[in-house]
Design an enzyme around this catalytic site. Structure first.
Site, PDB file in Angstrom:
ATOM      1  N   LYS A  22      40.230  55.699  19.398  1.00 47.22           N
ATOM      2  CA  LYS A  22      41.073  54.638  18.817  1.00 47.22           C
ATOM      3  C   LYS A  22      40.920  53.346  19.605  1.00 47.22           C
ATOM      4  O   LYS A  22      40.792  52.261  19.047  1.00 47.22           O
ATOM      5  CB  LYS A  22      42.542  55.087  18.838  1.00 47.22           C
ATOM      6  N   ASN A  23      40.921  53.457  20.947  1.00 48.33           N
ATOM      7  CA  ASN A  23      40.876  52.238  21.764  1.00 48.33           C
ATOM      8  C   ASN A  23      39.517  51.561  21.749  1.00 48.33           C
ATOM      9  O   ASN A  23      39.389  50.424  22.216  1.00 48.33           O
ATOM     10  CB  ASN A  23      41.277  52.550  23.209  1.00 48.33           C
ATOM     11  N   ARG A  92      50.415  46.255  20.054  1.00 48.87           N
ATOM     12  CA  ARG A  92      50.036  45.147  20.928  1.00 48.87           C
ATOM     13  C   ARG A  92      48.547  44.836  20.864  1.00 48.87           C
ATOM     14  O   ARG A  92      48.128  43.707  21.092  1.00 48.87           O
ATOM     15  CB  ARG A  92      50.421  45.459  22.363  1.00 48.87           C
ATOM     16  N   CYS A 116      57.149  46.187  25.828  1.00 51.26           N
ATOM     17  CA  CYS A 116      57.264  47.396  25.042  1.00 51.26           C
ATOM     18  C   CYS A 116      57.846  48.472  25.936  1.00 51.26           C
ATOM     19  O   CYS A 116      58.105  48.232  27.105  1.00 51.26           O
ATOM     20  CB  CYS A 116      55.936  47.803  24.425  1.00 51.26           C
ATOM     21  N   ARG A 121      53.994  44.109  30.058  1.00 56.78           N
ATOM     22  CA  ARG A 121      52.712  43.872  29.374  1.00 56.78           C
ATOM     23  C   ARG A 121      52.492  42.422  28.937  1.00 56.78           C
ATOM     24  O   ARG A 121      52.479  42.107  27.740  1.00 56.78           O
ATOM     25  CB  ARG A 121      52.557  44.835  28.205  1.00 56.78           C
ATOM     26  N   PRO A 122      52.281  41.528  29.905  1.00 59.67           N
ATOM     27  CA  PRO A 122      52.031  40.134  29.548  1.00 59.67           C
ATOM     28  C   PRO A 122      50.625  39.906  28.964  1.00 59.67           C
ATOM     29  O   PRO A 122      49.805  40.835  28.957  1.00 59.67           O
ATOM     30  CB  PRO A 122      52.159  39.412  30.889  1.00 59.67           C
ATOM     31  N   ASP A 124      48.903  36.903  29.902  1.00 57.52           N
ATOM     32  CA  ASP A 124      48.401  35.736  30.635  1.00 57.52           C
ATOM     33  C   ASP A 124      46.895  35.787  30.890  1.00 57.52           C
ATOM     34  O   ASP A 124      46.220  34.746  30.848  1.00 57.52           O
ATOM     35  CB  ASP A 124      49.159  35.596  31.976  1.00 57.52           C
ATOM     36  N   LEU A 125      46.347  36.975  31.125  1.00 60.81           N
ATOM     37  CA  LEU A 125      44.910  37.045  31.424  1.00 60.81           C
ATOM     38  C   LEU A 125      44.069  36.725  30.185  1.00 60.81           C
ATOM     39  O   LEU A 125      42.998  36.123  30.292  1.00 60.81           O
ATOM     40  CB  LEU A 125      44.541  38.427  31.975  1.00 60.81           C
ATOM     41  N   ASP A 307      46.751  56.535  30.484  1.00 58.11           N
ATOM     42  CA  ASP A 307      46.994  57.143  29.177  1.00 58.11           C
ATOM     43  C   ASP A 307      47.002  58.673  29.220  1.00 58.11           C
ATOM     44  O   ASP A 307      47.263  59.316  28.206  1.00 58.11           O
ATOM     45  CB  ASP A 307      45.957  56.653  28.151  1.00 58.11           C
ATOM     46  N   ARG A 399      50.272  57.297  15.807  1.00 56.87           N
ATOM     47  CA  ARG A 399      49.615  56.006  16.081  1.00 56.87           C
ATOM     48  C   ARG A 399      48.224  56.205  16.664  1.00 56.87           C
ATOM     49  O   ARG A 399      47.343  55.381  16.475  1.00 56.87           O
ATOM     50  CB  ARG A 399      50.443  55.192  17.092  1.00 56.87           C
TER      51      ARG A 399
HETATM   52  C1  UD1 Z   1      44.500  49.127  27.072  1.00 56.27           C
HETATM   53  C2  UD1 Z   1      44.668  50.338  26.206  1.00 56.27           C
HETATM   54  C3  UD1 Z   1      45.895  51.134  26.627  1.00 56.27           C
HETATM   55  C4  UD1 Z   1      45.808  51.480  28.111  1.00 56.27           C
HETATM   56  C5  UD1 Z   1      45.561  50.227  28.934  1.00 56.27           C
HETATM   57  C6  UD1 Z   1      45.325  50.511  30.402  1.00 56.27           C
HETATM   58  C7  UD1 Z   1      43.743  49.656  24.080  1.00 56.27           C
HETATM   59  C8  UD1 Z   1      43.983  49.353  22.648  1.00 56.27           C
HETATM   60  N1  UD1 Z   1      44.826  49.905  24.818  1.00 56.27           N
HETATM   61  O1  UD1 Z   1      45.638  48.287  26.865  1.00 56.27           O
HETATM   62  O2  UD1 Z   1      45.919  52.345  25.855  1.00 56.27           O
HETATM   63  O3  UD1 Z   1      47.029  52.064  28.522  1.00 56.27           O
HETATM   64  O4  UD1 Z   1      44.393  49.534  28.432  1.00 56.27           O
HETATM   65  O5  UD1 Z   1      44.238  51.355  30.559  1.00 56.27           O
HETATM   66  O6  UD1 Z   1      42.626  49.709  24.517  1.00 56.27           O
HETATM   67  N2  UD1 Z   1      48.157  42.707  32.313  1.00 56.27           N
HETATM   68  C9  UD1 Z   1      48.535  41.495  32.832  1.00 56.27           C
HETATM   69  N3  UD1 Z   1      48.207  40.370  32.125  1.00 56.27           N
HETATM   70  C10 UD1 Z   1      47.485  40.417  30.961  1.00 56.27           C
HETATM   71  C11 UD1 Z   1      47.075  41.666  30.478  1.00 56.27           C
HETATM   72  C12 UD1 Z   1      47.426  42.801  31.166  1.00 56.27           C
HETATM   73  O7  UD1 Z   1      49.177  41.414  33.885  1.00 56.27           O
HETATM   74  O8  UD1 Z   1      47.215  39.376  30.379  1.00 56.27           O
HETATM   75  C13 UD1 Z   1      48.523  43.934  33.043  1.00 56.27           C
HETATM   76  C14 UD1 Z   1      49.276  44.941  32.167  1.00 56.27           C
HETATM   77  O9  UD1 Z   1      50.653  44.650  32.102  1.00 56.27           O
HETATM   78  C15 UD1 Z   1      48.970  46.235  32.900  1.00 56.27           C
HETATM   79  C16 UD1 Z   1      47.536  46.016  33.396  1.00 56.27           C
HETATM   80  O10 UD1 Z   1      47.345  44.603  33.403  1.00 56.27           O
HETATM   81  O11 UD1 Z   1      49.819  46.369  34.008  1.00 56.27           O
HETATM   82  C17 UD1 Z   1      46.468  46.660  32.559  1.00 56.27           C
HETATM   83  O12 UD1 Z   1      46.694  46.349  31.190  1.00 56.27           O
HETATM   84  P1  UD1 Z   1      45.514  46.173  30.164  1.00 56.27           P
HETATM   85  O13 UD1 Z   1      44.265  46.776  30.704  1.00 56.27           O
HETATM   86  O14 UD1 Z   1      45.449  44.764  29.711  1.00 56.27           O
HETATM   87  O15 UD1 Z   1      46.043  47.035  28.938  1.00 56.27           O
HETATM   88  P2  UD1 Z   1      45.639  46.791  27.433  1.00 56.27           P
HETATM   89  O16 UD1 Z   1      44.263  46.247  27.408  1.00 56.27           O
HETATM   90  O17 UD1 Z   1      46.717  46.067  26.720  1.00 56.27           O
END
Ligand code: UD1
Length: 420
Positions: A22-23, A92, A116, A121-122, A124-125, A307, A399
């Site tokens: 899925k991811n 998301r 969530c 889960r921001p 910003d990156l 996960d 999901r």
């Molecule tokens: C993806 C996966 C999710 C998995 C996660 C971590 C998909 C669809 N989802 O989610 O199943 O749990 O990777 O392996 O592929 N963060 C920031 N700023 C940002 C983005 C993220 O601080 O802009 C933080 C998040 O809050 C978290 C960490 O970085 O603590 C990793 O998150 P991220 O790898 O971005 O998760 P997703 O890509 O959303």
């Protein structure tokens, strides 16, 4: 709402095949926005999150159709640029359309994903990376409004307080494929799904190297073309089935599981006295005694995946001795803890850690799932318990898992779904 009725089960025996990830499917579906030509994605699982992404693409004006188990995506001349709140709030990962829309259309309006159940889960990156390519953003009425003239390549460091970001790496990589010049992504996420996205983009004509490492190089091209791509097997589904076999005992072969993608889990299962064998194109798990408690810390790939944390904790509740889980990706991802405790598990929280004292048995109880992976953990706990467990909140499971109950039933577990 559906419920799952879980009866005491195990040992599990037999062979099951994992579906497509899925991811991996979600960002690759979004990547189709980068071209005008038809893309065909094979191995896409029938799960609700995929339907949500399909709905977003349809709203943008893209034709999406299931054809013989494949997803055919015709972006042709889509003109939409808005991902609405109703859909983004369901998932998301909808944020993945941001980069492609900016690269192809120069504008995008995507509902700002909120927090969530598993934490803040921001995004910003995502914004930082796309800004470095020349996009500008405002937040208006709960929406991220992005604009860009032709994007320009840049060197971007994409690391946040919890390490790399999977979907931010994907978003920036997708946008960079159509940017002017070269983009270097430092601290890129190394997850197999990011590499799979890169491979899909390369099949569409993108010039990307370094995928699967923390340094990704993208040389922008003027256009991408259609492609046919088969997505990789779902390592989280595979891992869930492996943990089920370890916890309930027996011998299970998970066809399609790739051991290089599951190193963090395999290592911990072996430490817990579970026999794990990598075969050609599958992994066999054998467990014939009570597993041993272990310490697990979730980390970005190739570390132990967040996960699989909840499912692993379900196993720990019945392991011998004390286990410790430390969550380094989502420090709040413990919604399964109170539910497991209702089944007799002995778990105490200490900030981002949970200490699990293994107990001889879990007792069946009515429990409620509140997030995708927590629901899988409760399925495993329910099957291991001594009496019937009734699991509500199954929509979370749906999901991201395709036919988990059918696969577990095939291995000898007693599960049935009550339609609500
Ligand atoms: C993806 C996966 C999710 C998995 C996660 C971590 C998909 C669809 N989802 O989610 O199943 O749990 O990777 O392996 O592929 N963060 C920031 N700023 C940002 C983005 C993220 O601080 O802009 C933080 C998040 O809050 C978290 C960490 O970085 O603590 C990793 O998150 P991220 O790898 O971005 O998760 P997703 O890509 O959303």
């Amino acid at each position: 709402m559906d419920k799952l009725i879980l009866e005491p089960s195990g040992p599990l025996r037999g062979t099951v095949e994992v579906g497509g990830a899925k991811n991996a499917a979600l960002p690759i579906m979004a990547a189709c926005l980068l071209t005008e030509e038809e893309c065909v994605i094979e191995g896409v699982p029938h799960v609700t999150d995929v339907n949500t992404m399909a709905q977003i693409l349809s709203l943008l004006g893209v034709e999406v159709a299931w054809e013989d188990g494949r997803l055919a995506i015709h972006p042709n001349h889509y003109t939409g640029w808005t991902a609405p709140h109703e859909l983004v709030s369901l998932m998301r990962a909808s944020i993945c359309v941001l980069g492609p829309l900016l690269a192809r259309h120069g504008r995008a309006k995507v509902s700002m994903p909120g927090g969530c159940i598993i934490g803040l889960r921001p995004v910003d990156l995502h914004l930082k990376g796309l800004e470095a390519l020349g996009a500008t953003f405002t937040i208006e009425h709960g929406y991220i409004i992005g604009r860009a003239e032709r994007l320009r390549g840049a060197t971007i460091h994409l690391s946040g307080p919890f390490g790399s970001s999977v979907l931010a790496t994907g978003n920036v990589m997708m946008a960079a494929t159509l940017a002017d010049g070269v983009t270097i992504i430092e601290h890129a996420a190394c997850e197999p799904e990011v590499a799979d996205l890169a491979n899909g983009l390369v099949e569409m004509g993108a010039k990307i190297t370094g995928q699967g490492t923390p340094h990704i190089r993208v040389e922008g091209v003027l256009r991408l073309h259609g492609a046919r791509h088969r997505i990789l097997p779902d390592r989280i589904e595979a891992g869930t089935l492996m943990i089920a076999a370890a916890m309930l005992g027996g011998e299970v072969t998970v066809k399609g599981a790739i051991s290089e993608h599951l190193g963090g889990l395999i290592d911990k299962l072996r430490e817990a006295n579970v026999a794990v064998e990598s075969l050609n194109g599958s992994i066999r798990v054998r467990s014939d005694r009570r597993v041993k408690g272990v310490q697990v810390t979730t980390l970005p790939f190739p570390g132990f995946p967040t996960d699989l944390q909840a499912q692993m904790m379900a196993m720990m509740t019945m392991s011998e001795g004390v286990s410790v889980v430390t969550e380094k990706i989502y420090p709040e991802r413990f919604t399964h803890v109170p539910e497991l405790r209702r089944m007799g598990a002995q778990i105490t929280r200490e900030g981002p850690s949970a200490i699990v004292q293994g107990v001889g048995r879990l007792s069946g109880a009515p429990v409620t799932a509140s997030d995708l992976r927590a629901s899988a953990a409760l399925v495993l706990a329910g099957l291991a318990a001594d009496t019937v467990t009734e699991l509500s909140g199954v929509e979370h499971l749906d999901r991201g898992y395709e036919q988990l109950e059918t696969k577990l039933t095939h291995l000898g577990a007693a599960i049935r779904r009550e339609r609500g």
